[in-house]
Design a protein around this motif. Sequence first.
Motif, mmCIF file in Angstrom:
data_model
loop_
_atom_site.group_PDB
_atom_site.id
_atom_site.type_symbol
_atom_site.label_atom_id
_atom_site.label_comp_id
_atom_site.label_asym_id
_atom_site.label_seq_id
_atom_site.Cartn_x
_atom_site.Cartn_y
_atom_site.Cartn_z
ATOM 1 N N VAL A 166 -5.343 -23.595 -5.245
ATOM 2 C CA VAL A 166 -4.729 -22.324 -5.636
ATOM 3 C C VAL A 166 -3.591 -21.992 -4.675
ATOM 4 C CG1 VAL A 166 -5.106 -19.837 -5.808
ATOM 5 C CG2 VAL A 166 -6.793 -21.435 -6.737
ATOM 6 N N LYS A 167 -2.439 -21.688 -5.240
ATOM 7 C CA LYS A 167 -1.282 -21.322 -4.426
ATOM 8 C C LYS A 167 -1.228 -19.820 -4.186
ATOM 9 C CE LYS A 167 3.757 -21.795 -4.196
ATOM 10 N NZ LYS A 167 4.958 -22.382 -4.838
ATOM 11 N N THR A 168 -1.444 -19.049 -5.251
ATOM 12 C CA THR A 168 -1.353 -17.591 -5.109
ATOM 13 C C THR A 168 -2.567 -16.911 -5.722
ATOM 14 O OG1 THR A 168 -0.120 -17.334 -7.197
ATOM 15 C CG2 THR A 168 1.165 -17.619 -5.187
ATOM 16 N N VAL A 169 -3.011 -15.867 -5.062
ATOM 17 C CA VAL A 169 -4.030 -14.959 -5.607
ATOM 18 C C VAL A 169 -3.420 -13.569 -5.605
ATOM 19 C CG1 VAL A 169 -6.353 -14.023 -5.397
ATOM 20 C CG2 VAL A 169 -5.891 -16.376 -4.660
ATOM 21 N N THR A 170 -3.354 -12.960 -6.779
ATOM 22 C CA THR A 170 -2.727 -11.649 -6.913
ATOM 23 C C THR A 170 -3.750 -10.614 -7.344
ATOM 24 O OG1 THR A 170 -0.602 -12.633 -7.529
ATOM 25 C CG2 THR A 170 -0.929 -10.315 -8.084
ATOM 26 N N ALA A 171 -3.867 -9.560 -6.560
ATOM 27 C CA ALA A 171 -4.716 -8.422 -6.907
ATOM 28 C C ALA A 171 -3.818 -7.331 -7.482
ATOM 29 C CB ALA A 171 -5.466 -7.910 -5.678
ATOM 30 N N SER A 172 -4.062 -6.976 -8.723
ATOM 31 C CA SER A 172 -3.209 -6.010 -9.420
ATOM 32 C C SER A 172 -3.936 -4.682 -9.572
ATOM 33 C CB SER A 172 -2.820 -6.541 -10.803
ATOM 34 O OG SER A 172 -2.101 -7.745 -10.690
ATOM 35 N N THR A 173 -3.247 -3.602 -9.222
ATOM 36 C CA THR A 173 -3.841 -2.273 -9.309
ATOM 37 C C THR A 173 -3.599 -1.675 -10.687
ATOM 38 O OG1 THR A 173 -1.844 -1.234 -8.435
ATOM 39 C CG2 THR A 173 -3.537 -1.868 -6.849
ATOM 40 N N TYR A 174 -4.594 -0.994 -11.196
ATOM 41 C CA TYR A 174 -4.444 -0.312 -12.476
ATOM 42 C C TYR A 174 -3.571 0.934 -12.346
ATOM 43 C CZ TYR A 174 -7.658 -2.721 -15.623
ATOM 44 O OH TYR A 174 -8.236 -3.628 -16.465
ATOM 45 N N GLU A 175 -3.547 1.503 -11.159
ATOM 46 C CA GLU A 175 -2.997 2.851 -11.000
ATOM 47 C C GLU A 175 -1.988 2.883 -9.870
ATOM 48 O OE1 GLU A 175 -4.987 7.297 -10.561
ATOM 49 O OE2 GLU A 175 -6.064 5.540 -9.845
ATOM 50 N N HIS A 176 -0.812 3.422 -10.142
ATOM 51 C CA HIS A 176 0.169 3.590 -9.067
ATOM 52 C C HIS A 176 1.080 4.764 -9.400
ATOM 53 C CE1 HIS A 176 2.915 1.296 -11.758
ATOM 54 N NE2 HIS A 176 1.875 0.514 -11.926
ATOM 55 N N HIS A 177 1.477 5.471 -8.345
ATOM 56 C CA HIS A 177 2.354 6.634 -8.471
ATOM 57 C C HIS A 177 3.650 6.374 -7.716
ATOM 58 C CE1 HIS A 177 -0.961 8.801 -10.221
ATOM 59 N NE2 HIS A 177 -1.695 8.665 -9.137
ATOM 60 N N SER A 178 4.685 7.107 -8.068
ATOM 61 C CA SER A 178 5.957 6.982 -7.365
ATOM 62 C C SER A 178 6.776 8.243 -7.591
ATOM 63 C CB SER A 178 6.740 5.755 -7.857
ATOM 64 O OG SER A 178 7.070 5.887 -9.230
ATOM 65 N N ASP A 179 7.724 8.468 -6.701
ATOM 66 C CA ASP A 179 8.718 9.525 -6.878
ATOM 67 C C ASP A 179 10.075 8.946 -6.474
ATOM 68 O OD1 ASP A 179 8.743 9.594 -4.057
ATOM 69 O OD2 ASP A 179 7.242 11.188 -4.008
ATOM 70 N N ASP A 180 11.049 9.803 -6.214
ATOM 71 C CA ASP A 180 12.398 9.286 -5.946
ATOM 72 C C ASP A 180 12.543 8.663 -4.564
ATOM 73 O OD1 ASP A 180 12.072 11.666 -4.656
ATOM 74 O OD2 ASP A 180 14.043 12.478 -5.164
ATOM 75 N N LYS A 181 11.513 8.770 -3.711
ATOM 76 C CA LYS A 181 11.603 8.221 -2.362
ATOM 77 C C LYS A 181 10.587 7.135 -2.083
ATOM 78 C CE LYS A 181 13.501 12.389 -0.126
ATOM 79 N NZ LYS A 181 13.274 13.396 0.950
ATOM 80 N N TYR A 182 9.370 7.311 -2.604
ATOM 81 C CA TYR A 182 8.285 6.410 -2.249
ATOM 82 C C TYR A 182 7.547 5.965 -3.512
ATOM 83 C CZ TYR A 182 9.185 8.518 2.310
ATOM 84 O OH TYR A 182 9.794 8.969 3.448
ATOM 85 N N GLY A 183 6.683 4.966 -3.343
ATOM 86 C CA GLY A 183 5.901 4.489 -4.482
ATOM 87 C C GLY A 183 4.799 3.552 -4.036
ATOM 88 N N ILE A 232 -4.503 -17.206 -9.404
ATOM 89 C CA ILE A 232 -5.664 -16.403 -9.767
ATOM 90 C C ILE A 232 -5.235 -14.937 -9.754
ATOM 91 C CG2 ILE A 232 -7.988 -15.636 -9.099
ATOM 92 C CD1 ILE A 232 -8.484 -18.329 -7.862
ATOM 93 N N SER A 233 -5.713 -14.165 -10.711
ATOM 94 C CA SER A 233 -5.448 -12.725 -10.744
ATOM 95 C C SER A 233 -6.768 -11.963 -10.669
ATOM 96 C CB SER A 233 -4.709 -12.332 -12.023
ATOM 97 O OG SER A 233 -3.437 -12.946 -12.069
ATOM 98 N N VAL A 234 -6.758 -10.879 -9.903
ATOM 99 C CA VAL A 234 -7.949 -10.056 -9.732
ATOM 100 C C VAL A 234 -7.619 -8.620 -10.138
ATOM 101 C CG1 VAL A 234 -9.747 -9.306 -8.128
ATOM 102 C CG2 VAL A 234 -8.574 -11.470 -7.737
ATOM 103 N N PRO A 235 -8.381 -8.025 -11.050
ATOM 104 C CA PRO A 235 -8.133 -6.628 -11.412
ATOM 105 C C PRO A 235 -8.764 -5.681 -10.395
ATOM 106 C CG PRO A 235 -9.953 -7.477 -12.709
ATOM 107 C CD PRO A 235 -9.467 -8.619 -11.849
ATOM 108 N N MET A 236 -8.003 -4.723 -9.909
ATOM 109 C CA MET A 236 -8.542 -3.728 -8.992
ATOM 110 C C MET A 236 -9.124 -2.563 -9.804
ATOM 111 S SD MET A 236 -8.173 -4.583 -5.731
ATOM 112 C CE MET A 236 -8.870 -6.131 -6.348
#
Length: 399
Positions: A176-193, A211-215
């Motif tokens: 396996v070269k990459t394992v990616t954990a993906s978040t279901y939820e994320h917020h952002s505004d004009d400065k941060y995210g 491999i992908s892992v659901p958070m």
Amino acid sequence: DTYVESSNIVEYYVDGQELVQHSSSGHKFRLRPISFLFKYLKEIGNTIVSKVSRGQITQIAFTSEFPIFLMYEQKFDKSGDKGNQILDPNIIIQLVRTVNSNEYITIDGIAKAFEETYKNSVWDFVREYSEWMLSCGFVFNNICAFSYLLGDDNFFIDVQKRDIQKIDIEINKNRVKTVTASTYEHHSDDKYGDITDYTATKRGTLNEDEISVPMVFNNSPSAVSYVFEGGLFGGPSIITKRAFFPHIRGLYSSIFRIHEYCEYYIKSNFLSSSWQSCSFSPFNYNQLPFKNIESMFVALQSTNCMHKWSSQALSEVFSQIQQSYISITVSLEDVSLWQIGPLWMFTSKLPWLIPLCNINFDITSIDNNIPSINKWKVIEATTDFKTETTDFKLLSILV
């Protein structure tokens, strides 16, 4: 089974000095232990199986509780050290809005999120939860069982050379070269995210798989702009910052976000923290001034939290130098069992509903010149009922 109701949830707290929270007038958070969700899901599963089987099966039996990793409370001294272990963290079951003094309406929460994400099947959640916990499980004869990521001798399917109709072997391949954990939820505004995923990478000329892992849940703080509120008038002079971008899929100790570090059981006697890449390294909150709390949360998401630790742990398991791959075809009867009773019941050991079951197969029985590998992780399984065969794709377990 009563819930904890709070007007705010806390991302970060230094006793008597600093507070970062999510709150909004007219809103309340209702939290329950995660064990309440498990109990609820079991009851739903029992209702469904009873209807499907017309009352011949009344319940799904769980041989063990839902797996849970090791997680910790915050320590309120800015050191980033772990507090006490949490056995049953809180989740936000409901986020309610006040209509009048005696009436509330649900606008968000796990209950609502699950209606959208897992509206087709309770089992979709159980499968993703198992992946998020880096655990394996299987269903057989209306029994659901869980074990650790690399299992144990009670949760392996034994396959012998005589059972195999076809086999392809690739030694030192499919690391396996990459394992990616993906978040279901994320917020952002004009400065941060918030970051949307975290990827652990093992570079090498033969590394190619992903491999992908659901958070399903997470423990990262919201990386958005917080409003400075100053000290509390007439009370303790606590520096307070506030926003209203709560992570509905967050995990909490009481109303406090849990510590960003966690440890996964890889085997019953082996924790992910045994690897250097997954060992505890405290995020020292003194390294950035409080006025830059947003930048600190961005840095925290990028260097810590569950998405990092799950990615690193899977990378360590499946990126070993001698990682090998085989695909085998076996007769269905060699990996399953029919039972005669009040009804014909198919008892399956195959990972159709929850992936990542394990196989016990000595590859040297095919060729004794091949390095000895006995334990294999199922990464895919398909069954052809016409030919009564099952095809397994397997990765070696070398930990």
